[in-house]
Structures are given as C-alpha cells and as structure tokens.
Design a protein around this motif. Sequence first.
Motif, PDB file in Angstrom:
ATOM      1  N   GLY A 147      12.791   1.305  -6.898  1.00  0.00           N
ATOM      2  CA  GLY A 147      11.403   0.342  -7.466  1.00  0.00           C
ATOM      3  C   GLY A 147      10.410   0.371  -6.359  1.00  0.00           C
ATOM      4  N   GLU A 148       9.026  -0.292  -6.712  1.00  0.00           N
ATOM      5  CA  GLU A 148       8.082  -0.219  -5.823  1.00  0.00           C
ATOM      6  C   GLU A 148       7.084  -1.628  -6.479  1.00  0.00           C
ATOM      7  OE1 GLU A 148       6.206   3.436  -6.850  1.00  0.00           O
ATOM      8  OE2 GLU A 148       4.706   2.712  -8.128  1.00  0.00           O
ATOM      9  N   VAL A 149       6.193  -1.797  -5.510  1.00  0.00           N
ATOM     10  CA  VAL A 149       5.339  -2.820  -5.466  1.00  0.00           C
ATOM     11  C   VAL A 149       3.972  -2.305  -4.892  1.00  0.00           C
ATOM     12  CG1 VAL A 149       5.927  -4.115  -3.665  1.00  0.00           C
ATOM     13  CG2 VAL A 149       4.720  -5.238  -5.383  1.00  0.00           C
ATOM     14  N   ARG A 150       3.017  -2.759  -5.520  1.00  0.00           N
ATOM     15  CA  ARG A 150       1.638  -2.184  -5.324  1.00  0.00           C
ATOM     16  C   ARG A 150       0.822  -3.597  -4.537  1.00  0.00           C
ATOM     17  NH1 ARG A 150      -0.786   2.797  -8.152  1.00  0.00           N
ATOM     18  NH2 ARG A 150       1.255   4.127  -8.194  1.00  0.00           N
ATOM     19  N   ILE A 151       0.344  -3.339  -3.389  1.00  0.00           N
ATOM     20  CA  ILE A 151      -0.402  -4.548  -2.784  1.00  0.00           C
ATOM     21  C   ILE A 151      -1.651  -4.127  -2.700  1.00  0.00           C
ATOM     22  CG2 ILE A 151      -0.450  -6.227  -0.819  1.00  0.00           C
ATOM     23  CD1 ILE A 151       2.600  -5.863  -0.782  1.00  0.00           C
ATOM     24  N   LEU A 198      -1.639   8.882 -18.018  1.00  0.00           N
ATOM     25  CA  LEU A 198      -2.018   8.927 -19.412  1.00  0.00           C
ATOM     26  C   LEU A 198      -3.525   8.330 -19.934  1.00  0.00           C
ATOM     27  CD1 LEU A 198       1.533   8.561 -20.566  1.00  0.00           C
ATOM     28  CD2 LEU A 198       0.198  10.548 -20.713  1.00  0.00           C
ATOM     29  N   GLY A 199      -3.909   7.692 -18.721  1.00  0.00           N
ATOM     30  CA  GLY A 199      -5.298   6.876 -19.115  1.00  0.00           C
ATOM     31  C   GLY A 199      -4.860   5.358 -19.488  1.00  0.00           C
ATOM     32  N   TYR A 200      -3.800   4.786 -19.310  1.00  0.00           N
ATOM     33  CA  TYR A 200      -3.587   3.360 -19.673  1.00  0.00           C
ATOM     34  C   TYR A 200      -2.969   2.719 -18.633  1.00  0.00           C
ATOM     35  CZ  TYR A 200      -3.075   5.566 -24.451  1.00  0.00           C
ATOM     36  OH  TYR A 200      -3.540   6.279 -25.378  1.00  0.00           O
ATOM     37  N   GLY A 201      -3.879   1.623 -18.301  1.00  0.00           N
ATOM     38  CA  GLY A 201      -3.388   0.279 -17.451  1.00  0.00           C
ATOM     39  C   GLY A 201      -3.378   0.824 -15.968  1.00  0.00           C
ATOM     40  N   GLY A 202      -3.861   1.851 -15.452  1.00  0.00           N
ATOM     41  CA  GLY A 202      -3.664   2.456 -14.256  1.00  0.00           C
ATOM     42  C   GLY A 202      -4.527   1.320 -13.322  1.00  0.00           C
ATOM     43  N   ALA A 203      -5.813   1.173 -13.659  1.00  0.00           N
ATOM     44  CA  ALA A 203      -6.741   0.263 -13.003  1.00  0.00           C
ATOM     45  C   ALA A 203      -6.204  -1.306 -12.783  1.00  0.00           C
ATOM     46  CB  ALA A 203      -8.223   0.082 -13.518  1.00  0.00           C
ATOM     47  N   PHE A 204      -5.451  -1.675 -13.910  1.00  0.00           N
ATOM     48  CA  PHE A 204      -4.853  -3.171 -13.854  1.00  0.00           C
ATOM     49  C   PHE A 204      -3.558  -3.068 -12.801  1.00  0.00           C
ATOM     50  CE2 PHE A 204      -1.749  -6.022 -15.231  1.00  0.00           C
ATOM     51  CZ  PHE A 204      -2.635  -7.153 -14.989  1.00  0.00           C
ATOM     52  N   SER A 205      -2.750  -2.051 -12.867  1.00  0.00           N
ATOM     53  CA  SER A 205      -1.565  -1.996 -12.166  1.00  0.00           C
ATOM     54  C   SER A 205      -2.022  -2.056 -10.497  1.00  0.00           C
ATOM     55  CB  SER A 205      -0.805  -0.784 -12.352  1.00  0.00           C
ATOM     56  OG  SER A 205      -1.583   0.325 -11.852  1.00  0.00           O
ATOM     57  N   ASN A 206      -3.181  -1.739 -10.099  1.00  0.00           N
ATOM     58  CA  ASN A 206      -3.750  -1.962  -8.513  1.00  0.00           C
ATOM     59  C   ASN A 206      -4.642  -2.895  -8.505  1.00  0.00           C
ATOM     60  OD1 ASN A 206      -2.372   0.675  -7.924  1.00  0.00           O
ATOM     61  ND2 ASN A 206      -4.283   1.914  -8.612  1.00  0.00           N
ATOM     62  N   SER A 207      -4.628  -3.958  -9.392  1.00  0.00           N
ATOM     63  CA  SER A 207      -5.461  -5.036  -9.475  1.00  0.00           C
ATOM     64  C   SER A 207      -4.972  -6.277  -8.938  1.00  0.00           C
ATOM     65  CB  SER A 207      -6.228  -5.432 -10.905  1.00  0.00           C
ATOM     66  OG  SER A 207      -4.947  -6.019 -11.459  1.00  0.00           O
ATOM     67  N   SER A 208      -5.953  -7.486  -8.404  1.00  0.00           N
ATOM     68  CA  SER A 208      -5.503  -8.446  -7.945  1.00  0.00           C
ATOM     69  C   SER A 208      -4.696  -9.288  -8.845  1.00  0.00           C
ATOM     70  CB  SER A 208      -6.840  -9.164  -7.351  1.00  0.00           C
ATOM     71  OG  SER A 208      -7.299  -8.567  -6.252  1.00  0.00           O
ATOM     72  N   GLU A 209      -5.215  -8.892 -10.201  1.00  0.00           N
ATOM     73  CA  GLU A 209      -4.527  -9.887 -11.200  1.00  0.00           C
ATOM     74  C   GLU A 209      -3.158  -9.388 -11.315  1.00  0.00           C
ATOM     75  OE1 GLU A 209      -7.483  -8.577 -11.561  1.00  0.00           O
ATOM     76  OE2 GLU A 209      -8.891  -9.833 -11.718  1.00  0.00           O
ATOM     77  N   ALA A 210      -3.015  -8.125 -11.328  1.00  0.00           N
ATOM     78  CA  ALA A 210      -1.538  -7.698 -11.500  1.00  0.00           C
ATOM     79  C   ALA A 210      -0.631  -8.240 -10.306  1.00  0.00           C
ATOM     80  CB  ALA A 210      -1.518  -6.033 -11.514  1.00  0.00           C
ATOM     81  N   PHE A 211      -1.371  -8.286  -8.965  1.00  0.00           N
ATOM     82  CA  PHE A 211      -0.349  -8.731  -7.886  1.00  0.00           C
ATOM     83  C   PHE A 211      -0.148 -10.255  -7.914  1.00  0.00           C
ATOM     84  CE2 PHE A 211      -0.313 -10.041  -3.377  1.00  0.00           C
ATOM     85  CZ  PHE A 211       0.995  -9.282  -3.236  1.00  0.00           C
ATOM     86  N   MET A 212      -1.045 -10.978  -8.468  1.00  0.00           N
ATOM     87  CA  MET A 212      -0.796 -12.131  -8.466  1.00  0.00           C
ATOM     88  C   MET A 212       0.219 -12.741  -9.515  1.00  0.00           C
ATOM     89  SD  MET A 212      -2.068 -14.484  -6.648  1.00  0.00           S
ATOM     90  CE  MET A 212      -1.291 -15.893  -7.618  1.00  0.00           C
ATOM     91  N   ASN A 256       2.717 -10.659 -10.079  1.00  0.00           N
ATOM     92  CA  ASN A 256       3.777 -10.311  -9.520  1.00  0.00           C
ATOM     93  C   ASN A 256       4.325 -11.367  -8.607  1.00  0.00           C
ATOM     94  OD1 ASN A 256       5.649  -9.122  -7.833  1.00  0.00           O
ATOM     95  ND2 ASN A 256       5.009  -7.289  -8.393  1.00  0.00           N
ATOM     96  N   ILE A 257       3.520 -12.003  -7.848  1.00  0.00           N
ATOM     97  CA  ILE A 257       3.983 -13.157  -6.855  1.00  0.00           C
ATOM     98  C   ILE A 257       4.408 -14.358  -7.905  1.00  0.00           C
ATOM     99  CG2 ILE A 257       3.029 -14.831  -5.400  1.00  0.00           C
ATOM    100  CD1 ILE A 257       1.574 -12.669  -4.155  1.00  0.00           C
TER     101      ILE A 257
END
Length: 230
Positions: free
Chosen positions: A110-114, A146-160, A162-163
Amino acid sequence: WHSFHIEMVDTLLKTFNLGRDACSIFDAGIGKFDVAVVCHEVRSVNTQPGETICMTLADAEHRVAGEDFISLKSVGIAKSLQPESVLVIKIWAMLDTPPLSKHAERRPLGEVRIPFKHLADSSNCMLYYTWVNLESAGLNDSVAHLGYGGAFSNSSEAFMQNIMSGPQQLYQPKACVSMCRSSELAESDRILWTVDLPRKERINRWGPLLRSQQQHAIMCAAQLGGQTFQ
C-alpha cells in the motif's frame, strides 16, 4: 463526534497559524530540501512467513526522492523535494532481512501521499507518530492516467480525510509515520520530541504532537470498546 473533534483540532491549528514560522523555508524561495521519514509500525496488512516490511520514498511527480528500501523504525531521507511536492510513502513486503537489497523479491502492500503544502499550513511541516490509511499501491497513478481523480488524490483534502479516517477504521491497512526536515533530526538521527527542547521548538512541535495524541486516544477508545468506526 470523532470526525468533528479532528476537524476542530485542525481548525485550531490553522487559527493559531502554527505552521508559518516553522515552515518559513516554504515561503523564502530557498528551493529544494530534504525530509526525514520514519515508518514506526504497519497494521492490518497480509504478510507471509519470511517477509520483512519496509518502505520506499518518492516524489509523486518526478519519482526521484529516493530508491532505497528502508526498514521499519529506521530513518529514510527523501531528497531534493520542493514546497509543492507530494511525497509517496510506499510500503512493501520483501523476502529479505536488513540490510535490504533492491534485487530481493518483493510485493507492494500500500501507499500514502503526503502534500507538503498541507503540512506547511497546518502541521509545522511535521508529522509525529501519525496514523495514515494505506491505499492500494499504484491505484492513484492508474486513476490519474485515466483522467479521474488524480488531482484530488494529491490534495490537502484527500490527506485530511486520510488522517481523519486513520484512527477510526481499526482494520484498514495503515502505517504510523513521523516526518520532519532532515536538518531538524535529533543528534541521534531520530525523530523524537524530547522535554529538553528549547521553548520555541516545543511550541513549533506542539501541533503534530497534539494530533498524534488525539489519534491515539480515538484508537484506544475504539479498541477498548470492541468496535470499529466506519
């Protein structure tokens, strides 16, 4: 209630603007910097006899932060990162024992993006014994391709998110990590907040310590109550 408590702590940290003084490197145009990362523990992953859990560090865009396999509880250095970088911590199961070889048989767990921009705004560019959920390795890259959700996965919102979900979902694969700029490592090359730190440093590190304490309190309550929060 637990999600509300986490959001309240995040609002408190931003209200006091704790990240700006400690992260002046982000605003001063200094450029690239190195970050020290420790993975203390990994939970709820499937491992086989003879496998060792380890991590790698990489920049989400350039993939040049580091190529070494780093054992649990050991300090890894992600090199030449930038303020807008997103650090990818990938967890592996490897059929090897330390020192780990790049040529050993391995598989991703697995992985996590920060995103460092988020850490600059809310956590003093630091994490301290913080639990993060692990996503399927490579899933974010496939979705982005595929052009779906790439920006969100690297975003502050996604990380928050996750936490917030990390301590609530006890059986979700997760890792406990600490992080700071490599220049702020203790003399023993450990990421450790000690009582003899100067007052200014204790203030700067209060936010990450508060978030860690909050996460562990929620996890302990869930474990003692014999239930998971979904």
